[in-house]
Design a protein around this motif. Sequence first.
Motif, short mmCIF file in Angstrom:
data_model
loop_
_atom_site.label_atom_id
_atom_site.label_comp_id
_atom_site.label_asym_id
_atom_site.label_seq_id
_atom_site.Cartn_x
_atom_site.Cartn_y
_atom_site.Cartn_z
N ASP A 136 -32.09 -23.25 40.06
CA ASP A 136 -31.74 -23.53 41.45
C ASP A 136 -30.39 -24.25 41.50
O ASP A 136 -30.19 -25.27 40.83
CB ASP A 136 -32.83 -24.40 42.08
N VAL A 137 -29.46 -23.72 42.29
CA VAL A 137 -28.14 -24.32 42.40
C VAL A 137 -28.23 -25.74 42.96
O VAL A 137 -27.32 -26.56 42.76
CB VAL A 137 -27.21 -23.44 43.27
N ALA A 191 -27.47 -28.73 40.72
CA ALA A 191 -26.11 -28.98 40.25
C ALA A 191 -25.26 -29.55 41.39
O ALA A 191 -25.48 -29.24 42.57
CB ALA A 191 -25.47 -27.69 39.74
N MET A 215 -22.88 -25.49 48.39
CA MET A 215 -23.34 -26.27 47.23
C MET A 215 -22.97 -27.73 47.42
O MET A 215 -21.92 -28.07 47.97
CB MET A 215 -22.67 -25.72 45.97
N ILE A 274 -21.65 -19.66 39.50
CA ILE A 274 -22.36 -20.89 39.14
C ILE A 274 -23.82 -20.61 38.79
O ILE A 274 -24.32 -21.12 37.77
CB ILE A 274 -22.21 -21.94 40.25
N PRO A 275 -24.57 -19.78 39.55
CA PRO A 275 -25.93 -19.44 39.11
C PRO A 275 -25.97 -18.84 37.71
O PRO A 275 -26.87 -19.14 36.91
CB PRO A 275 -26.40 -18.44 40.17
N LEU A 334 -25.44 -21.62 35.11
CA LEU A 334 -26.59 -22.51 35.01
C LEU A 334 -27.73 -21.89 34.21
O LEU A 334 -28.51 -22.61 33.56
CB LEU A 334 -27.08 -22.92 36.40
#
Length: 477
Positions: free
Chosen positions: A81-82, A85, A108, A173-174, A177
């Motif tokens: 899950d973003v 972060a 985000m 970004i996902p 991660l």
Amino acid sequence: MTAGLPDGFTVRLSRHTRVVDDGAVLVGGSPIRIARLKPAARAALHGHEVTVADAASRAFADHLLATSMADPVVASLPPVDVALATAVIPVRDRPRGLDRLLASLAGMRAIVVDDASADPAAVAAVAARHGAELLALDANRGPAGARNAGLARVTTPFVVFVDSDVVVEPGTIPLLLRHFADPRLAVIAPRVLGLDAPGANWITRYEDARSSLDVGHDPSVVRPRSRVTWLPAACLAARVDLLGAGFDASMRVAEDVDLVWRLTEAGHRVRFEPGATVRHDHRSTFGSWLGRKWYYGTGADLLAVRHPDAVAPVVLAPWAASLLVALGAQRRWSLPVAAALLAATAIRIGRRAPAVRHSYRLGARLTGYGAVTAIAQGFALLLRHWWPLTALAAVGSRRVRRAVAVAALADTAWEYARTRPRLDPVRFGIARRLDDGAYGAGVWWSAVRARSPRALLPDVRRREGVRASLDRHNVSD
């Protein structure tokens, strides 16, 4: 946190890793190694992939990752899950770039660290418009200090450092991660490409093809003396609990390289993932572009002080250094001596891999690869790291002038074919030489300022290079 890779974690052999002897031997990694697989490891390798299912496959997959023989299969990694972060964005003025970046982060959580802007109100207005937390510093601390100030406010398990001249592409970004399913991973970075912007000129076209921030198109472990040795801080995702205090705030340049090297020295894993990308707003004016190249070079001695075993401009085995000396001499004996060195090296590698079916054929292939790499490093010394000495020597030596001409033409042709820039070969070649000249001048400036040649000295010593690899769980000699 688990002690090892979780069940279901899948790795795939790198395109640089070769399977020989009907799957009994792997050749690859960085540095290159020859690994003969035990039966359990051969059984775990299916279609160039290993999926973690038990202790043996877990150790084998970890070994392949650590040696850079294989890379994670992102589709096998669980999504993260973003919301776990936080983006930390150091900025000094540049509100338009900040606005563009925050829009690309798609809501985000973000902390904008205003590093003593001349117009703090403009930065504050952009941060407020996007719902980002604002941390305004009273005095300029530089990018490292600003990132650390933001890091101190992060409460999520992951942090993503992003510079304000970057745009994050959807899904980046996902994807980054997901890699943190590897419990040893401390930092991972995407590929940094050029931002498509109106008014592109020959400088930005060159940077699109050969930017200092673009470390390649192959996924890799990152560490000194490997295929990818460092990562730019333009965008870095990190596990907060492994960062400690973060960047070295006393460094205004090369702080990203220092962070990566400190983490690898501590035994953590750092990776580059080119499947994730961000776009960087490259400098487009001649003076600012050359100045940035020079500035990057000035970090050389700072790194030499902190990491003396990792900062050498080139790393050569004795045979490779001897090969360069022989070829550079340009005498009648040069080619026979070079041929003898290559033959002796191929035989030595073949003897060190007796379990491989065609060991001497393999030795010849690896020696050829090593020779090409050594020559490329020789070109870099002549044209980039040592160019002031090269220029002085060329005044009185026809052989040096000939070597420079060959190096410049070969380097330009190779890079032009490799990168396929939207630029004609002549302007690309000129930009390439200016790039090398400015960076090299920065390295020399750092050496003169420090009164030390550390950052200019090549590392010529017997090193592992091609070696037989031994892991007690999975491979044998």
